[in-house]
Enzyme design. Sequence first.
Site, PDB file in Angstrom:
ATOM      1  N   LYS A 170       0.847  -1.374  -0.066  1.00 32.97           N
ATOM      2  CA  LYS A 170       0.074   0.046   0.138  1.00 32.97           C
ATOM      3  C   LYS A 170       0.771   1.234   0.061  1.00 32.97           C
ATOM      4  CE  LYS A 170      -1.461   1.548   4.116  1.00 32.97           C
ATOM      5  NZ  LYS A 170      -1.178   2.975   4.403  1.00 32.97           N
ATOM      6  N   ASN A 171       1.961   1.273   0.946  1.00 25.97           N
ATOM      7  CA  ASN A 171       2.794   2.434   1.030  1.00 25.97           C
ATOM      8  C   ASN A 171       3.587   2.667  -0.302  1.00 25.97           C
ATOM      9  OD1 ASN A 171       1.423   2.872   3.155  1.00 25.97           O
ATOM     10  ND2 ASN A 171       2.888   2.522   4.610  1.00 25.97           N
TER      11      ASN A 171
ATOM     12  N   CYS B   8      -3.506  12.658  12.642  1.00 23.42           N
ATOM     13  CA  CYS B   8      -4.426  11.458  13.048  1.00 23.42           C
ATOM     14  C   CYS B   8      -4.238  10.720  14.303  1.00 23.42           C
ATOM     15  CB  CYS B   8      -4.197  10.473  12.183  1.00 23.42           C
ATOM     16  SG  CYS B   8      -2.503   9.771  11.950  1.00 23.42           S
TER      17      CYS B   8
ATOM     18  N   ARG C 204       1.422  14.725  12.648  1.00 22.40           N
ATOM     19  CA  ARG C 204       1.650  14.474  10.978  1.00 22.40           C
ATOM     20  C   ARG C 204       2.198  15.785  10.389  1.00 22.40           C
ATOM     21  NH1 ARG C 204      -0.196   9.405   9.915  1.00 22.40           N
ATOM     22  NH2 ARG C 204       1.383   9.106   8.486  1.00 22.40           N
TER      23      ARG C 204
ATOM     24  N   LEU D 176       8.970  19.600   6.630  1.00 19.65           N
ATOM     25  CA  LEU D 176      10.280  18.924   5.908  1.00 19.65           C
ATOM     26  C   LEU D 176       9.913  18.950   4.242  1.00 19.65           C
ATOM     27  CD1 LEU D 176      11.280  16.220   8.055  1.00 19.65           C
ATOM     28  CD2 LEU D 176      12.372  18.434   8.003  1.00 19.65           C
TER      29      LEU D 176
ATOM     30  N   ASP E 210       5.365   0.580  11.729  1.00 17.83           N
ATOM     31  CA  ASP E 210       4.098   0.110  11.094  1.00 17.83           C
ATOM     32  C   ASP E 210       4.060  -1.385  11.784  1.00 17.83           C
ATOM     33  OD1 ASP E 210       4.187   1.512   8.048  1.00 17.83           O
ATOM     34  OD2 ASP E 210       3.692   2.421  10.040  1.00 17.83           O
TER      35      ASP E 210
ATOM     36  N   ILE F 250       9.440   7.106  16.125  1.00 17.32           N
ATOM     37  CA  ILE F 250       8.776   7.686  15.094  1.00 17.32           C
ATOM     38  C   ILE F 250       7.690   8.401  15.209  1.00 17.32           C
ATOM     39  CG2 ILE F 250       8.023   7.500  12.622  1.00 17.32           C
ATOM     40  CD1 ILE F 250      11.070   6.374  13.123  1.00 17.32           C
TER      41      ILE F 250
ATOM     42  N   ARG G 183      -8.363  -0.122   5.468  1.00 19.34           N
ATOM     43  CA  ARG G 183      -7.406   0.872   4.639  1.00 19.34           C
ATOM     44  C   ARG G 183      -6.045   0.230   4.243  1.00 19.34           C
ATOM     45  NH1 ARG G 183      -6.235   6.187   7.466  1.00 19.34           N
ATOM     46  NH2 ARG G 183      -5.079   6.198   5.766  1.00 19.34           N
TER      47      ARG G 183
END
Length: 433
Positions: free
Chosen positions: A22-23, A116, A121, A125, A310, A332, A402
């Site tokens: 997905k990413n 979120c 988020r 940058l 993740d 992160i 998602r």
Amino acid sequence: MDVMRIEGGNALRGRVRTGGAKNAVLPIFAATLLTDEPVVIQRVPDLSDIRFMADLLRELGAEVTDQGGGTWRIHAREVGHVAPYELVRKMRASVCLLGPLVGRCRQAKVSLPGGCVIGPRPIDLHLKGLERLGCRNSIRRGYVEVNASGLAGNHLYLGGRHGPTVTGTANIVMAAVLAPGVTRIESAACEPEVVDLCRLLQAMGADIEGVGSHYLKITGVDRLHGCEHTVLPDRIEAGTLLLAGAITGGEVTVEGVVPGHMRALLDKMEEARIAVEADPDAGTITVHGSREERRAVEVITLPHPGFPTDLQAQMLATLALTSGISIITERIYPNRFMHVPELLRMGADISMEGPSAVVNGRPALYGAPVMASDLRASAALVLAGLAAEGETWVQRIYHLDRGYERLESKLATLGAKIERLPDSEMPSEFKEE
Ligand code: EPZ
């Protein structure tokens, strides 16, 4: 809304295939705007985020066709430069439209992405990188507006407080491939998904050196052409499926993976005495062994090649059933622990110390009604439900949809007792107020 009902206690066994990442697909779909020729993308997973990005591209004027079987054709003959608020606010990754719109249209107007549950988020940058490429950015009424009439290659540094930025790197690369001159990016993200995007751009005619490293050199070209590209396997889905095998004490082989993309996870599983065998030639990884053999470990999430954030929630759930004290530190997204209160409802013993979760592994978890909050927290709750004694109901599983294609059917083929039901089927005492 749907809910997931899980009857826990079955050790998962069998083979399951992972899909495309997905990413990688989200920035790759955005990158198709950089040419007026058709681009064919294969191994695209069937996910709500992907369908949403397709709608965004249509809104910008591209012809987007789902040809079935995971193949999509995108042809952006003409492209508008405004990505509307009502669409962008629903998916943060829409921000990766900025780079291609700057490259193709020399201007962009994209709604600022919302935050979120896992964090604010920011995109400072992204904007810093665009400014270094000669763009003039302004924030007006919830939109970021970019004037890129002076777009030109430059030397820039993309590191932030939490290290490199994945979609920030994607945006700057996509802006730079058509920028006159040479762009040097230091502290670029080198996640496999960024590598896959660069491979697509190279297939379209872009001149990019240093792919896979934290230092990229891009020599701008006049135009890009169409191509065909097969998306790399989803290392996060693969890791989630492996941890499903681990948490239930079963034996699961995940097919269609690149073990070399998952070294940090595999290394940590071995340290925790979770038996894993990787076969790079066959593209498979097998996990097996009972939970009793396990030992507690420390996990710290870091940019690639470090342990991926993740997979933090899914690893934490697995360690909740591993005897001893494990410490999971999130570097992160420091507050990416929405899964912890829900795991406590299942009998886990976890306390929070700043950006770290201190997990005292228990011999058992117990099924309960729990609430999904974000994509990976939802996966962690499903994994805990698979291993828990009794019945678990996971609510708000639209979060799961998602990023996971038909997760329940993949788990069911491995012997899980899991089904997706309308929330009307939930026992009344569990229903959300
Ligand atoms: C990508 O998000 C992934 N999403 C995320 O996956 C993943 O967790 C994240 O990279 C880290 O690996 C997609 O690729 C669509 P970042 P991204 O910019 O690019 C801070 C999932 O579950 N930062 O690398 O948005 C930021 O706040 C999702 O599939 C700035 O400070 O993440 C974070 O703390 C969740 N300023 C850190 O850097 C910026 O301008 C890493 O963010 C940009 C980021």
